[in-house]
Design an enzyme around this catalytic site. Structure first.
Site, mmCIF file in Angstrom:
data_model
loop_
_atom_site.group_PDB
_atom_site.id
_atom_site.type_symbol
_atom_site.label_atom_id
_atom_site.label_comp_id
_atom_site.label_asym_id
_atom_site.label_seq_id
_atom_site.Cartn_x
_atom_site.Cartn_y
_atom_site.Cartn_z
ATOM 1 C CE LYS A 34 -14.184 5.521 1.041
ATOM 2 N NZ LYS A 34 -13.198 5.562 2.145
ATOM 3 C CG HIS A 93 -2.002 -0.993 1.196
ATOM 4 N ND1 HIS A 93 -3.265 -0.753 0.696
ATOM 5 C CD2 HIS A 93 -1.998 -2.287 1.598
ATOM 6 C CE1 HIS A 93 -3.992 -1.850 0.810
ATOM 7 N NE2 HIS A 93 -3.252 -2.798 1.352
ATOM 8 C CE LYS A 122 -2.658 10.606 3.095
ATOM 9 N NZ LYS A 122 -3.358 9.723 2.133
ATOM 10 C CE LYS A 153 -6.705 13.761 0.190
ATOM 11 N NZ LYS A 153 -6.872 12.542 -0.586
ATOM 12 N NE ARG A 154 -4.013 9.985 10.090
ATOM 13 C CZ ARG A 154 -3.654 9.109 11.028
ATOM 14 N NH1 ARG A 154 -4.417 8.084 11.294
ATOM 15 N NH2 ARG A 154 -2.546 9.277 11.729
ATOM 16 C CB THR A 194 -10.343 4.763 -1.009
ATOM 17 O OG1 THR A 194 -9.772 5.127 0.254
ATOM 18 C CG2 THR A 194 -9.687 3.495 -1.502
#
Ligand code: T68
Length: 807
Positions: free
Chosen positions: A655, A356, A549, A543-544, A651
């Site tokens: 969504k 991952h 990111k 998100k985290r 993901t």
């Protein structure tokens, strides 16, 4: 069953539970008691259903998959199970007889937050699909007493509070006292020769008992039920029976803690390796209990292990459960007398592995000494496995010691878990096309040269019934009207919605649904004292919190807009709300600084009455599955802006898209496939591609040159030092320009900054043309057809596990 019969069963179930557990009638019950009574009633239905399903699996001698994962981010269960069982109307009717609303009961349930983020949520989505498509499957994890911490923001700073989920969450757990296993730690190994050959003895070990708690996950409109078996640790050895017998309770109770520490709390970092002893013990505890359970069950059914790999697939979700490879070897050899070669063959035929992440800091490297001390037998097996593995490589590539060293499982006294996972499994997959290519070309390039057939891709997917049908009932209704409801079981059918891309009435309806969802979200936030204007555009990054990111890039862009608006308060722009939702790992300093920046920027804007009519920044506290279920349907623009090559898949991007949001993102992870699915005209793409990132990095990336050569960037970055709301952000300034090891801006925010600004302007232009926007939104909903977890699971089942659905 007839509807009236169903209702009778539900009514009886509930009243029985209320009387048995609380000695009260339905009229006397509180909402919380009613929630628990309903949950227990649903659990009974599921247990019965599971028993039937299990019988069939046994009768068919079906091959089964066991999904091992340190995390399952389950969220709430009542709503999901009632929906999947198709009993929503029946429950509502029965509850209304006593003036209860099902919706109110949902709110009583705490989230089961037994995971950090994407990895754990993916595992949960997969359980849903496995049950719905009636695959013989079971999940294994740890029953953490505390899940992921609760986030509290105090003056912009993240504080962590324990997540107490069990009172309320425990109604879903079915304890199996009949299925306990012993897990051994520490001690020493003795090799003894006898007439039966070499015998391995493990002496002076510390023993912990593993007790399973089963959670049931119903399939939707199907006979299937998945079991998620969660292990809890119980002390058996440390109890001082002597003191106890002599009446010295105090002493006897002491020490009774070390075993129970194992399942105390989930490690709260995502995409980061934590080399702590307790974490290693957690991993082995999960693996050993699960593998013992799997072997026992197989022997009970077949009486032999000869057909083990024919009937069993064990999947390790990331490297965290990799110790199942040496653990299986141990059981085969030490307990069932298989030779090394036989055992190794069976293990590699059984185990499969999903990677991952490609982030170097996330790759697990355990100290060899620590494994040797905690798990002496397992260490011995890993060492031998490595020696044999390196020897075979040496024979194949004589003289190429550099390659052998790179592939070696043990190196510089560290055990490289990814290498062990690849060497001990028959299939390795990444989670998006791009990520799987990077695995082959980079992270596992040597392994790919030796065994190219081992590597494959399975792009992630989401449980669309939860993330679309349950979370967004109005959109679901519209879809049902337009394309029928076949898409609920066959996500491919969502593609039929494309037909409506020029249907004005449908497009207007989409706009209205989005607005209603925004209003609902704003009302929900209002209850928490957060003001959001549903008339403004919702731009969301949820998100985290992680450097790669790039929440910081998003913040820098907002600062730039803020400065522009300061210069020109009359600037015409559509009102926008920039929503952030993110938890940072408790020890991740720079991530917490970014949260602080966002919060203070928000406060600064809030002080200016003209500015706050145009833009608003909102940091949503304590992001969790339940909040996501409200947020996804309300999102209009989905920020997916990681540095290309770093986000394995994502993901949240799926969504948001399935709920009609447009993506604004880089060519990273599954964004690449989202672009393929909707076409370049229906997505906002910006920034460097993965290969470009790599090239620029090798050339020597200098963030300071952007600072010096670009006035806009300089102004934004300088503003960090001046600060917001009375708080200066010198640390972030230094992070960007100076850097910890002389490398500023390691995730290249500044390199992508200008392009990011441009694509945002472009998105705002399109937003002015609502009809066009709605059309793009529709194409995104239809394009989400390929991002269903059902599709992912079918691919795993066919190409990786070799299992078939029951029917
Ligand atoms: C995520 N990984 C990926 N890790 O970042 C994301 N890590 O791109 C992908 O979509 C998702 O997995 C599903 O494949 C994680 O979430 C962790 O949470 C994690 C937890 C512990 C240790 C390391």
């Amino acid at each position: 069953m007839e509807v009236t019969e169903l209702k009778d069963e539900i009514r009886n179930g509930i009243t029985n539970k209320l009387s048995r557990h609380y000695g009260i009638s339905a009229e006397e019950a509180t909402t919380s008691q009613m929630y628990k009574a309903c949950a227990r009633t649903v659990l009974d239905i599921l247990l019965e259903k599971r028993a039937k399903f299990n019988k069939q699996i046994k009768r068919n001698h079906s091959k089964k998959v066991y999904y091992l994962c340190m995390e399952f981010l389950v969220g709430r269960s009542l709503k999901n199970n009632v929906y999947n069982l198709g009993l929503k109307d029946e429950f509502e009717d029965v509850l209304s007889e006593w003036d209860f609303k099902l919706e109110d009961l949902y709110e009583e349930e705490p989230d089961a937050g037994l995971g950090n983020g994407g990895l754990g949520r993916l595992a949960s989505c997969f359980m849903d699909s496995l049950a719905t498509m009636e695959y013989p499957a079971m999940g294994y994890s740890i029953c953490y007493e505390y899940g992921l911490f609760k986030q509290k923001i105090v003056d912009g700073w993240q504080m962590e509070l324990p997540d107490i989920w069990l009172p309320g969450g425990d109604v879903w757990l079915n304890k199996r006292n009949d299925l306990t296993f012993q897990v051994k730690f520490q001690g020493r190994i003795e090799e003894k020769w006898s007439d039966k050959g070499l015998k391995i003895e493990h002496l002076d070990y510390d023993e912990v008992e593993a007790v399973p708690f089963d959670m049931m996950i119903s399939g939707a409109d199907s006979e299937g039920v998945s079991v998620l078996r969660l292990w809890r640790a119980r002390d058996i050895k440390n109890f001082d029976m002597n003191s106890f017998a002599q009446g010295d309770y105090e002493r006897a109770m002491m020490e009774n803690t070390s075993a129970e520490l194992i399942n105390k709390v989930l490690y709260p970092s995502d995409n980061h390796f934590e080399g702590k002893t307790l974490r290693l013990r957690q991993q082995y505890f999960l693996v050993s209990a699960s593998v013992q359970n799997i072997v026992r069950e197989h022997l009970n059914q077949y009486g032999t292990l000869a057909n083990f790999s024919e009937k069993v697939a064990i999947h390790i979700n990331d490297t965290h459960p990799t110790l199942c490879i040496p653990e299986l070897m141990r059981i085969f050899m030490d307990e069932h007398n298989y030779t090394w070669d036989e055992a190794y063959k069976m293990v590699t035929e059984t185990v499969t592995y999903t990677n991952h992440t490609v982030l170097a800091e996330a790759l697990e490297k355990w100290s060899a000494g620590l494994i040797q001390q905690q798990l002496p037998r397992i260490y011995g097996i890993i060492k031998e496995l490595n020696e044999r593995f390196c020897h075979s490589l040496w024979l194949k590539y004589p003289g190429n010691w550099e390659m052998v060293e790179r592939m070696s499982i043990i190196s510089h006294n560290q055990v490289r878990m990814a290498n062990l996972a690849v060497a001990g499994s028959n299939c390795v997959n990444g989670v998006s096309k791009l990520h799987s290519e990077i695995l082959k070309d980079d992270v596992f390039a040597d392994f790919n040269r030796v065994n190219p057939e081992k590597f494959t891709n399975v792009t992630n997917g989401i449980a669309h019934r939860r993330w679309l049908c349950q979370s967004n009932p109005e959109l679901t209704e519209l879809l049902d009207e337009c394309i029928g409801d076949a898409y609920k079981k066959d996500a491919k059918r969502l593609g039929d919605f494309r037909r409506y891309h020029s249907n004005k009435a449908v497009l207007q309806q989409l706009e209205k649904i989005k607005y209603n969802n925004k209003v609902r979200f704003a009302e929900l936030m209002d209850k928490k004292g957060v003001t959001i204007d549903p008339q403004s555009m919702f731009v969301v990054q949820a998100k985290r919190l992680h450097e790669y990111k790039r929440q910081l890039l998003n913040a820098l862009r907002i600062i730039s807009l803020y400065l522009d608006l300061k210069d020109n308060p009359n600037m015409e722009i559509a009102p926008q709300t920039f929503l952030f939702a993110a938890k940072a790992a408790p020890g991740y300093y720079i991530a917490k600084e970014v949260i602080k920046l966002i919060c203070h920027l928000s406060a600064e804007i809030e002080k200016d009455p003209i500015m706050r009519e145009k833009i608003r920044v909102v940091f949503l506290e304590n992001y969790c599955v339940t909040m996501a279920e409200h947020l996804m349907p309300a999102t209009e623009l989905s920020e997916q802006i990681s540095l290309a090559g770093k986000e394995a898949s994502g993901t949240g991007n799926m969504k948001m898209m399935i709920n009609g949001a447009l993506t604004l993102g880089t060519m990273d992870g599954a964004n690449v496939e989202i672009t393929e699915a909707v076409g370049r005209d229906n997505i906002f793409i910006f920034g460097m591609h993965a290969n470009e990132v790599e090239r620029r990095w090798k050339e020597g990336y200098a963030a300071s040159s952007y600072y010096h050569n670009n006035a806009k960037i300089r102004r934004v970055v300088d503003q960090l030092r001046i600060g917001f709301n009375g708080e200066s952000f010198e640390t972030i300034y230094r992070y960007l320009i100076v850097g910890e090891y002389g490398i500023g801006d390691p995730y290249m925010c500044l390199a992508d900054f200008e392009d990011y600004l441009k694509v945002h302007q472009n998105a705002m232009e399109v937003y002015k043309d609502q009809l066009k926007w709605n059309k793009m939104s529709l194409i995104n909903i239809a394009g989400a057809e390929r991002f269903a977890a059902d599709r992912s699971i079918e691919e795993y089942a066919d190409r990786i596990w070799g299992i078939s659905p029951l029917k």
